[in-house]
Design an enzyme around this catalytic site. Structure first.
Site, short mmCIF file in Angstrom:
data_model
loop_
_atom_site.label_atom_id
_atom_site.label_comp_id
_atom_site.label_asym_id
_atom_site.label_seq_id
_atom_site.Cartn_x
_atom_site.Cartn_y
_atom_site.Cartn_z
N ALA A 61 14.02 10.21 -4.61
CA ALA A 61 13.61 9.65 -5.89
C ALA A 61 14.28 10.38 -7.04
O ALA A 61 14.82 11.48 -6.88
CB ALA A 61 12.09 9.74 -6.03
N GLY A 106 12.84 9.43 -0.47
CA GLY A 106 12.95 7.98 -0.50
C GLY A 106 14.16 7.46 0.26
O GLY A 106 14.14 6.34 0.78
N GLU A 109 13.01 7.30 3.76
CA GLU A 109 12.07 6.19 3.86
C GLU A 109 12.79 4.84 3.86
O GLU A 109 12.37 3.90 4.54
CB GLU A 109 11.06 6.26 2.71
CG GLU A 109 10.09 7.43 2.87
CD GLU A 109 9.24 7.66 1.64
OE1 GLU A 109 8.00 7.64 1.76
OE2 GLU A 109 9.81 7.88 0.56
N GLU A 129 9.01 15.97 0.26
CA GLU A 129 8.06 15.80 -0.85
C GLU A 129 7.04 16.93 -0.93
O GLU A 129 6.55 17.26 -2.02
CB GLU A 129 7.33 14.46 -0.72
CG GLU A 129 8.19 13.23 -0.96
CD GLU A 129 8.92 12.73 0.27
OE1 GLU A 129 9.49 11.63 0.23
OE2 GLU A 129 8.91 13.45 1.31
#
Length: 255
Positions: A61, A106, A109, A129
């Site tokens: 992110a 991300g 993911e 994270e």
């Protein structure tokens, strides 16, 4: 635009293009959802490659953007964040991720949303994270555990550590490791092979596996049975069976 969709020979390539690290800011997330939905609708796209370029898949992110968001802002944003990744996971066609360099947070993911992951030998994947005082928020706690099992998922999520391509292969996080220069070509070849297959049967197979994983086996078998019987109404089934009887297996040409 920070994400592009190109199509050729039945294969659509969703390309992240936000140098230098393809950080997934809000605009990129929203564009990703739009293009995933478009790829799902388009008849000229029968399989999809997710690609971040030769150097990096996606390093996560946009932390500077996220740092400025308070609790209220993230409550309002978190559903849209997940929806953008779920749109990729629900493309009703085969999807392969071509992973080079970093696929973190991300980025990891996003790779988890693909049906198949081809990684460069220089790839590093992880869910860091926890190092920010957070947990994965775009599906990492769910898709990672379903893919590699809860114990291995907790190892990566609890520690935030990166894994190199060989360890990712051993734990089932990626499906193939190749030299970095070959990642995109091999991903495209995999997608092109499936793009020549029976589109409705591939959709049925993907939805049966994915939906079945979310339910009990009896419901899963019902999903499979309904799709299996339904395919007997398709031209692809007629083509495949006629070709098998007349020419032998593996020679059918699907439209």
């Amino acid at each position: 635009m920070t994400v592009h969709l190109e199509a050729a020979d039945g294969v659509g390539t969703i390309r992240l293009d936000r140098p230098p690290m393809n950080a997934l800011d809000v605009a990129t997330q929203d564009r990703l959802r739009e293009l995933a939905e478009e790829a799902g609708r388009r008849d000229d796209i029968r399989a999809v490659v997710l690609w971040g370029g030769e150097k990096v898949f996606a390093a996560g992110a946009d932390i500077k953007e996220m740092q400025a968001m308070d609790h209220t802002a993230m409550v309002l944003r978190s559903k849209a964040l997940q929806d953008s990744f779920t749109a990729v996971a629900r493309i009703p066609k085969p999807v392969v991720a071509a992973v080079t360099g970093y696929a973190l947070g991300g980025g990891c993911e996003l790779a988890l949303c693909a049906d198949f992951r081809i990684a460069a030998d220089n790839a590093k994947l992880g869910q860091p994270e926890i190092l920010l005082g957070l947990i994965p928020g775009a599906g990492g706690t769910q898709r990672l555990a379903r893919l590699v099992g809860p114990s291995k998922a907790k190892d990566l999520i609890f520690t935030g550590r990166h894994v190199k391509a060989d360890e990712a292969l051993a734990m089932g996080l990626v499906d193939r490791v190749v030299p970095a220069a070959e990642v995109h070509a091999q991903a495209h070849a995999w997608a092109a092979r499936l793009a020549a297959g029976p589109a409705l049967a591939l959709r049925a197979a993907k939805e049966s596996v994915d939906a079945g994983l979310e339910t009990d086996i009896d419901t899963g078998l019902t999903i499979e049975r309904n799709w299996f019987a339904g395919l007997f109404a398709t031209e692809d089934r007629e083509t495949g069976m006629r070709s098998f009887v007349e020419e032998g297996p593996g020679k059918a040409k699907f439209r």
